[in-house]
Design an enzyme around this catalytic site. Sequence first.
Site, PDB file in Angstrom:
ATOM      1  N   SER A  34     -65.475 -41.001  14.626  1.00 39.45           N
ATOM      2  CA  SER A  34     -66.359 -39.971  14.047  1.00 39.45           C
ATOM      3  C   SER A  34     -66.463 -38.716  14.900  1.00 39.45           C
ATOM      4  O   SER A  34     -67.545 -38.131  15.047  1.00 39.45           O
ATOM      5  CB  SER A  34     -67.745 -40.564  13.766  1.00 39.45           C
ATOM      6  OG  SER A  34     -67.637 -41.631  12.834  1.00 39.45           O
ATOM      7  N   GLY A  87     -65.003 -43.998  11.213  1.00 34.75           N
ATOM      8  CA  GLY A  87     -65.261 -43.695   9.800  1.00 34.75           C
ATOM      9  C   GLY A  87     -66.697 -43.941   9.376  1.00 34.75           C
ATOM     10  O   GLY A  87     -66.998 -43.984   8.186  1.00 34.75           O
ATOM     11  N   GLU A 142     -57.779 -50.889  12.629  1.00 33.39           N
ATOM     12  CA  GLU A 142     -57.472 -51.281  11.246  1.00 33.39           C
ATOM     13  C   GLU A 142     -56.221 -52.162  11.208  1.00 33.39           C
ATOM     14  O   GLU A 142     -56.109 -53.060  10.373  1.00 33.39           O
ATOM     15  CB  GLU A 142     -57.322 -50.025  10.367  1.00 33.39           C
ATOM     16  CG  GLU A 142     -58.677 -49.401  10.083  1.00 33.39           C
ATOM     17  CD  GLU A 142     -58.656 -47.900   9.838  1.00 33.39           C
ATOM     18  OE1 GLU A 142     -57.589 -47.337   9.551  1.00 33.39           O
ATOM     19  OE2 GLU A 142     -59.735 -47.284   9.950  1.00 33.39           O
ATOM     20  N   GLU A 151     -61.537 -46.448  21.005  1.00 34.64           N
ATOM     21  CA  GLU A 151     -62.129 -46.263  19.672  1.00 34.64           C
ATOM     22  C   GLU A 151     -63.075 -47.423  19.362  1.00 34.64           C
ATOM     23  O   GLU A 151     -62.627 -48.480  18.900  1.00 34.64           O
ATOM     24  CB  GLU A 151     -61.023 -46.238  18.612  1.00 34.64           C
ATOM     25  CG  GLU A 151     -60.065 -45.085  18.744  1.00 34.64           C
ATOM     26  CD  GLU A 151     -59.495 -44.702  17.394  1.00 34.64           C
ATOM     27  OE1 GLU A 151     -59.613 -43.528  17.031  1.00 34.64           O
ATOM     28  OE2 GLU A 151     -58.965 -45.572  16.682  1.00 34.64           O
ATOM     29  N   HIS A 205     -54.271 -49.737  16.484  1.00 36.98           N
ATOM     30  CA  HIS A 205     -55.477 -49.215  15.830  1.00 36.98           C
ATOM     31  C   HIS A 205     -56.294 -50.404  15.304  1.00 36.98           C
ATOM     32  O   HIS A 205     -55.724 -51.399  14.855  1.00 36.98           O
ATOM     33  CB  HIS A 205     -55.082 -48.282  14.681  1.00 36.98           C
ATOM     34  CG  HIS A 205     -56.246 -47.508  14.137  1.00 36.98           C
ATOM     35  ND1 HIS A 205     -57.164 -48.062  13.265  1.00 36.98           N
ATOM     36  CD2 HIS A 205     -56.661 -46.234  14.363  1.00 36.98           C
ATOM     37  CE1 HIS A 205     -58.079 -47.158  12.972  1.00 36.98           C
ATOM     38  NE2 HIS A 205     -57.807 -46.043  13.625  1.00 36.98           N
ATOM     39  N   LYS A 247     -54.244 -41.604   8.519  1.00 34.11           N
ATOM     40  CA  LYS A 247     -54.310 -42.919   7.859  1.00 34.11           C
ATOM     41  C   LYS A 247     -53.494 -42.876   6.559  1.00 34.11           C
ATOM     42  O   LYS A 247     -52.506 -42.166   6.491  1.00 34.11           O
ATOM     43  CB  LYS A 247     -55.754 -43.331   7.594  1.00 34.11           C
ATOM     44  CG  LYS A 247     -56.643 -43.177   8.819  1.00 34.11           C
ATOM     45  CD  LYS A 247     -57.943 -43.889   8.660  1.00 34.11           C
ATOM     46  CE  LYS A 247     -58.857 -43.511   9.808  1.00 34.11           C
ATOM     47  NZ  LYS A 247     -59.910 -44.459  10.033  1.00 34.11           N
ATOM     48  N   ASN A 274     -55.204 -38.509  12.940  1.00 33.37           N
ATOM     49  CA  ASN A 274     -54.742 -39.757  12.318  1.00 33.37           C
ATOM     50  C   ASN A 274     -55.105 -39.670  10.839  1.00 33.37           C
ATOM     51  O   ASN A 274     -56.257 -39.884  10.463  1.00 33.37           O
ATOM     52  CB  ASN A 274     -55.436 -40.965  12.971  1.00 33.37           C
ATOM     53  CG  ASN A 274     -55.099 -42.258  12.241  1.00 33.37           C
ATOM     54  OD1 ASN A 274     -54.151 -42.302  11.451  1.00 33.37           O
ATOM     55  ND2 ASN A 274     -55.868 -43.304  12.496  1.00 33.37           N
TER      56      ASN A 274
END
Length: 254
Positions: free
Chosen positions: A214, A175, A99, A169, A97, A12, A10
């Site tokens: 991560s 991250g 985000e 996730e 996701h 991003k 991904n």
Amino acid sequence: MGRKTFVVANWKMNGSYKANAEWLQQALPALRTTRAACDTAVCAPNVYLPQMIEGLLTSTTMVGAQNCSEHDQGAFTGEVSAQMLADIGCDLVILGHSERRTLFGETDSMVADKVKRAFENGIMPIVCVGETLTEREEGRTIEVVSRQLKAVLDTAGIAPFIGGALAYEPVWAIGTGKSASPEDAQAVHAALRDVLAQVDAQAADAVRILYGGSVKANNAKALFAQKDIDGALVGGASLKAQDFLAICECAECN
Ligand code: PEP
């Protein structure tokens, strides 16, 4: 049942024509060799999808987007539909996701509608679920991820997960450099498979459940060794071809 490990990049909102071309040049020799133990995909920003689709033609690596509209076409300025992704030869799309959920206000029901629309257009969804740190500390992890998954199952059924994947996730691990322990992640993956099995036990056994948060070459092997961890959704570490390939190699010693 034997589920083939699936490692998905991904990217991003990262990349450029030049950087992507370099990534392809570095990764292609390894991606081209038949990877018996591992399926791979790269989810790039929409503007770079044609570059990646063309660049990966000589490999088995799939190409995905990172979001799509719940509509096919119309007055939705700035949106891209699953129908359009299919039109340019895209294979997959990441949906839900964290985000998108936290920064762009996507609700469980919007994610469910997007999954349904993607699947109807032949785009395989990678559906993300995950709890925040507060939810985890309150002991609500299983409740939260089950709710997110059930919303999709109620609207779109289990079929989209067969060609696509489910990704667990934990939001606090994305991250941050903090990964869930393999044992903790396995417990959540097993609970998610139970939710899938309530719809169709046989189909649930075939669904690949990826871990994301991560993931790096130094923790991927232990994660992949868990019974219900069938691969990884990789953010930061997928931007460097060598780091991504090193994670894929962990699948081969599984
Ligand atoms: C992600 O964004 O899906 C992700 C898992 O990111 P990272 O690997 O950087 O934690």
